[in-house]
Enzyme design. Sequence first.
Site, mmCIF file in Angstrom:
data_model
loop_
_atom_site.group_PDB
_atom_site.id
_atom_site.type_symbol
_atom_site.label_atom_id
_atom_site.label_comp_id
_atom_site.label_asym_id
_atom_site.label_seq_id
_atom_site.Cartn_x
_atom_site.Cartn_y
_atom_site.Cartn_z
ATOM 1 N N GLY A 191 -20.419 2.158 28.607
ATOM 2 C CA GLY A 191 -21.178 1.537 29.728
ATOM 3 C C GLY A 191 -22.251 0.352 29.441
ATOM 4 N N GLU A 232 -18.354 4.158 22.639
ATOM 5 C CA GLU A 232 -16.968 3.730 23.210
ATOM 6 C C GLU A 232 -16.888 2.814 24.436
ATOM 7 O OE1 GLU A 232 -15.002 7.642 24.002
ATOM 8 O OE2 GLU A 232 -16.150 7.862 25.776
ATOM 9 N N GLY A 268 -16.022 -0.372 26.609
ATOM 10 C CA GLY A 268 -14.923 -1.197 26.992
ATOM 11 C C GLY A 268 -15.153 -2.486 27.671
ATOM 12 N N ARG A 269 -15.685 -2.328 28.715
ATOM 13 C CA ARG A 269 -16.044 -3.744 29.447
ATOM 14 C C ARG A 269 -16.921 -4.733 28.439
ATOM 15 N NH1 ARG A 269 -16.526 -4.240 35.074
ATOM 16 N NH2 ARG A 269 -16.728 -1.932 35.156
ATOM 17 N N CYS A 284 -3.547 -11.495 53.481
ATOM 18 C CA CYS A 284 -3.857 -11.584 54.955
ATOM 19 C C CYS A 284 -4.986 -10.519 55.336
ATOM 20 C CB CYS A 284 -2.862 -11.296 55.667
ATOM 21 S SG CYS A 284 -1.268 -12.314 55.295
ATOM 22 N N TYR A 329 -11.142 -4.568 33.347
ATOM 23 C CA TYR A 329 -11.057 -4.225 34.536
ATOM 24 C C TYR A 329 -10.685 -5.405 35.667
ATOM 25 C CZ TYR A 329 -13.675 -0.391 32.267
ATOM 26 O OH TYR A 329 -13.996 0.575 31.469
HETATM 27 C C1 LIG Z 1 -14.619 3.868 31.214
HETATM 28 C C2 LIG Z 1 -15.017 4.724 30.041
HETATM 29 C C3 LIG Z 1 -15.701 4.170 28.812
HETATM 30 C C4 LIG Z 1 -15.822 2.780 28.750
HETATM 31 O O1 LIG Z 1 -16.738 2.239 29.869
HETATM 32 P P1 LIG Z 1 -17.389 0.864 29.893
HETATM 33 O O2 LIG Z 1 -18.147 0.704 31.209
HETATM 34 O O3 LIG Z 1 -16.163 -0.063 30.268
HETATM 35 O O4 LIG Z 1 -17.963 0.420 28.626
HETATM 36 C C5 LIG Z 1 -15.974 5.068 27.656
HETATM 37 N N1 LIG Z 1 -15.873 6.284 27.863
HETATM 38 C C6 LIG Z 1 -15.462 7.062 29.036
HETATM 39 C C7 LIG Z 1 -15.295 8.331 28.808
HETATM 40 C C8 LIG Z 1 -14.933 6.191 30.108
HETATM 41 O O5 LIG Z 1 -14.460 6.855 31.135
#
Ligand SMILES: *Cc1c(COP(=O)(O)O)cnc(C)c1O
Length: 406
Positions: free
Chosen positions: A237, A273, A275-276, A351, A380
């Site tokens: 996050g 953990e 992601g983004r 459209c 994403y």
């Molecule tokens: C989506 C998710 C993440 C990654 O979140 P980001 O906002 O992309 O960093 C980590 N852990 C869990 C459980 C998630 O669902």
Amino acid sequence: MTTPAPTPAVRDRTLSLPSHELPAYVYDVSALRTHAATVRAALPPSIELYYAAKANPEPEILAALGPYVDGYEVSSGGELAHVRKAAPDRPLAFGGPGKTPAEIASALELGVARFHVESIHELHVLAALARRADVRDVGVLLRFNLPVPGDSLADSSLAMGGRPTPFGLDPADADTAVRLLTDGTHPHLRLLGVHAHLASGLHAPAQLAIAASIVTWAADLAARHRVRLAEVNVGGGMTVDYAAPDQLFDWAAYGTGLARLAVAHPDLTLRIEPGRALTAYCGWYVTQVLDVKLSHGEEFAVVRGGTHHLRTPATKNHDQPCTVLPVDAWPHPWPRPTAQHSRVTLTGQLCTPKDLLSRHVPAPGLRAGDRVAFALAGAYAWNISHHDFLMHPRPTFHFLDRTPQT
Ligand SMILES: *Cc1c(COP(=O)(O)O)cnc(C)c1O
């Protein structure tokens, strides 16, 4: 808005692709490696870094992150099979709500090291399947929807915790869950620790406040049950600011704060953990202006492609940062459609008036045939998009890697 210019490699590829190969997703894999190395270096060595594959599971991306991460977090049977193949032998954590028995069984078969268990029922299912398959020592982290300290969620764009949601166990179930894992009910399972992923879009101070509160809560739980918890996963996050793309999450401050937390809890392995914030910056959605028109006083440029390829601005209701790459050639004898105003709204080919990529972009003189590179399209983006809507062709994909491979 300060838009980061495309890297030279992305720029060259964007300008050299023939029109029929646009739109395209262009990933600067070398830039991804550099960014991941910076993130890894900002974290204390004791902190484990897993990549949340759902942000962007392209095999080339997973492979490029390999040297900088300790493992991958997967959230479905599909991601599990895919990541296992793309990154064999790397530790996996299997999370997500609503895991089916078939998904859990295949995770056990594939030797997943950690299960992020989301409910008491899921704990029983996992235990029953582990017993049936005779898999022992199955690692469990209990995922909790914990209260969030103070106003930490003030700047969050998406809250998975601290309020009613379908994610994780309610704290009220904590004692039951720990007892089931420690009183001999489920001998095939081993309680490793606690997991919480409470919000996304957070800056470093809010992330640190949340991490500290998760760790304190986990330590209390362990003390209450006189058990040792070896691991706490404080989730992902970390923010990506689409309105200010040059302002990156402060990994250095976050690393310093996590180091302090790790010193205060020497028995604990701390894990994050994201992601983004790892992959958003390496990806570009690049395309071509098809037409420019004035409608009731507002200037629109229609580009090849749209939000069926890059859904991010529609889901987050933002303007995707972008850069215009002018192309001087114009092959037709008739006048070239050209913006008369200084600001232009960039839309796609769908459209629907919702197909907005970026509104009121300062692009004086934008012309049909010019190319546009949308930034921050590495997470994403393609993989959350509804690409079959209207049956336009799919983009092409390009992974630019200048790093010599050994
Ligand atoms: C989506 C998710 C993440 C990654 O979140 P980001 O906002 O992309 O960093 C980590 N852990 C869990 C459980 C998630 O669902």
